[in-house]
Design an enzyme around this catalytic site. Structure first.
Site, PDB file in Angstrom:
ATOM      1  N   ASP A  36       0.854  -1.187   0.000  1.00 50.20           N
ATOM      2  CA  ASP A  36       0.000   0.000   0.000  1.00 50.20           C
ATOM      3  C   ASP A  36       0.888   1.234   0.000  1.00 50.20           C
ATOM      4  O   ASP A  36       2.043   1.178   0.450  1.00 50.20           O
ATOM      5  CB  ASP A  36      -0.920   0.010   1.218  1.00 50.20           C
ATOM      6  CG  ASP A  36      -2.154   0.881   1.011  1.00 50.20           C
ATOM      7  OD1 ASP A  36      -3.220   0.325   0.683  1.00 50.20           O
ATOM      8  OD2 ASP A  36      -2.056   2.115   1.171  1.00 50.20           O
ATOM      9  N   ASP A  56       4.820   3.145  -3.712  1.00 43.62           N
ATOM     10  CA  ASP A  56       3.991   3.988  -4.568  1.00 43.62           C
ATOM     11  C   ASP A  56       3.886   3.316  -5.935  1.00 43.62           C
ATOM     12  O   ASP A  56       4.803   3.409  -6.765  1.00 43.62           O
ATOM     13  CB  ASP A  56       4.612   5.380  -4.697  1.00 43.62           C
ATOM     14  CG  ASP A  56       3.767   6.331  -5.536  1.00 43.62           C
ATOM     15  OD1 ASP A  56       2.758   5.876  -6.127  1.00 43.62           O
ATOM     16  OD2 ASP A  56       4.125   7.524  -5.609  1.00 43.62           O
ATOM     17  N   ALA A 121     -18.771  -0.294 -10.592  1.00 40.40           N
ATOM     18  CA  ALA A 121     -20.036  -0.014 -11.269  1.00 40.40           C
ATOM     19  C   ALA A 121     -20.051   1.387 -11.868  1.00 40.40           C
ATOM     20  O   ALA A 121     -20.939   1.706 -12.675  1.00 40.40           O
ATOM     21  CB  ALA A 121     -21.194  -0.182 -10.291  1.00 40.40           C
ATOM     22  N   TYR A 151     -13.255   8.952 -12.360  1.00 39.38           N
ATOM     23  CA  TYR A 151     -13.070   7.621 -11.764  1.00 39.38           C
ATOM     24  C   TYR A 151     -13.592   6.501 -12.666  1.00 39.38           C
ATOM     25  O   TYR A 151     -12.917   5.489 -12.889  1.00 39.38           O
ATOM     26  CB  TYR A 151     -13.778   7.596 -10.414  1.00 39.38           C
ATOM     27  CG  TYR A 151     -13.690   6.284  -9.669  1.00 39.38           C
ATOM     28  CD1 TYR A 151     -12.487   5.857  -9.104  1.00 39.38           C
ATOM     29  CD2 TYR A 151     -14.814   5.477  -9.516  1.00 39.38           C
ATOM     30  CE1 TYR A 151     -12.416   4.659  -8.408  1.00 39.38           C
ATOM     31  CE2 TYR A 151     -14.743   4.283  -8.819  1.00 39.38           C
ATOM     32  CZ  TYR A 151     -13.547   3.871  -8.269  1.00 39.38           C
ATOM     33  OH  TYR A 151     -13.476   2.687  -7.584  1.00 39.38           O
ATOM     34  N   LYS A 155     -11.472   3.387 -14.667  1.00 40.20           N
ATOM     35  CA  LYS A 155     -11.773   1.981 -14.472  1.00 40.20           C
ATOM     36  C   LYS A 155     -12.085   1.289 -15.804  1.00 40.20           C
ATOM     37  O   LYS A 155     -11.646   0.151 -16.042  1.00 40.20           O
ATOM     38  CB  LYS A 155     -12.952   1.831 -13.500  1.00 40.20           C
ATOM     39  CG  LYS A 155     -12.626   2.183 -12.057  1.00 40.20           C
ATOM     40  CD  LYS A 155     -11.620   1.198 -11.458  1.00 40.20           C
ATOM     41  CE  LYS A 155     -11.402   1.402  -9.982  1.00 40.20           C
ATOM     42  NZ  LYS A 155     -10.388   0.486  -9.419  1.00 40.20           N
TER      43      LYS A 155
END
Length: 327
Positions: A36, A56, A121, A151, A155
């Protein structure tokens, strides 16, 4: 973990879903590497019996370091949050494309066997989500493309990258479109929290401090919410499947935002006055998961009732809130 070569990599392991995924994978008793960008002290869940790295992954060199010796990759790392965050940080959300691009390249170069990508979604055509008549979104509804700005487009592009790395390089990729995941051990304040956590916190605050709750939008927005345990189960099933196209992973139980507030009020045993902030970020009018494909292909779908998941989530957030107030 010194001297042991990890076989499973979870990126975004310090986040909400990533932390729960690492917890579940530990039960397989195979070596795990957890990565992370945050300092380990800021991870929602951290386990001493896995290899934990702060890297990173927007940097190609970090992705190569993360994937050395890895067979299976669960790529959950991205810069994201609730609707308030993604509507006001579109460039930051788009920059997550660097993570998935470099991770795919590193997976290919390091000879990884399988690659899971956590999509959203938010890839779905927003024109199909207008109005308050419920639309159950099928996988095909991502095209013609008109994703959530920022966003959602990142995706969708990353989904295509996975497809082409499979076609061109033979990397076995699996893609799940996650629908509104909620549960304990995630963001509940600070601006990155999603609706269930935000509503739980607001109800707790209002119950203690005055009996008024602010709701973003008019409260008529329709959503489905998937409890984290169902999400983790679904990720495992999809990774182990032969499904090589993006698939919905979400609950088909649908509720309005007003209905969500009512459920949390029942759990808290309180009735609050509502104030609607109509100019606040509220997302699309309606969104829910059509689970025809996952039931057909896997014989399974998320099934934990919203009320049950909210009770567990509310209890955890209440404990966090009280601890924070007393510190």
């Amino acid at each position: 973990m010194s001297g042991v070569q990890p076989k499973i990599l979870v990126t975004g392991a310090g986040g909400f879903i990533g932390g729960h995924l690492v917890a579940a994978l530990r039960r397989r008793r195979v070596p795990i590497r957890a990565v992370d960008i945050k300092p380990e002290s800021s991870w929602y869940q951290r386990f001493d019996d896995v290899e934990n790295l702060q890297l990173d992954l927007r940097r190609r060199e970090a992705c190569l370091e993360a994937t050395v010796g890895i067979d299976d990759i669960y790529q959950l790392a991205c810069d994201m949050g609730g609707m308030g965050f993604i509507e006001n940080n579109k460039a930051l959300c788009m920059l997550s494309v660097l993570i998935n691009t470099h991770m795919l390249e590193a997976a290919r170069e390091e000879g990884a066997r399988r690659y899971f990508y956590a999509s959203s979604a938010c890839v779905y055509n927003t024109d199909k989500q207008r109005g308050h008549d419920l639309t159950m979104l099928r996988e095909a509804d991502a095209y013609p493309a008109l994703a959530e700005d920022g966003y959602g487009w990142e995706k969708l592009f990353s989904e295509r990258m996975c497809r082409h790395f499979t076609e061109d390089f033979g990397l076995r990729t699996r893609v799940a479109r996650l629908h509104n995941v909620y549960g304990p051990h995630g963001a509940w304040d600070g601006g990155r929290e999603k609706a269930p956590a935000a509503i739980c916190r607001k109800v707790i605050e209002a119950k203690l401090n005055g009996g008024i709750i602010e709701i973003w939008g008019d409260g008529r927005q329709l959503r489905s919410f998937m409890y984290i345990d169902d999400c983790i189960e679904g990720i495992g099933r999809i990774m182990d499947s032969d499904i090589d196209t993006p698939i919905n992973l979400g609950s088909s139980e649908t509720v309005t935002v007003n209905g969500l507030v009512e459920l949390v009020e029942q759990i808290a045993d309180v009735r609050l006055e509502r104030v609607y902030k109509l100019d606040a970020p509220k997302g699309v009018d309606n969104r829910s998961s059509d689970n025809t494909m996952i039931v057909d292909r896997l014989g399974w779908q998320p099934s934990i009732p919203l009320r049950d998941g909210l009770e567990r989530t509310y209890a955890w957030i209440h404990d966090q809130y009280v601890t924070q107030q007393n510190s």
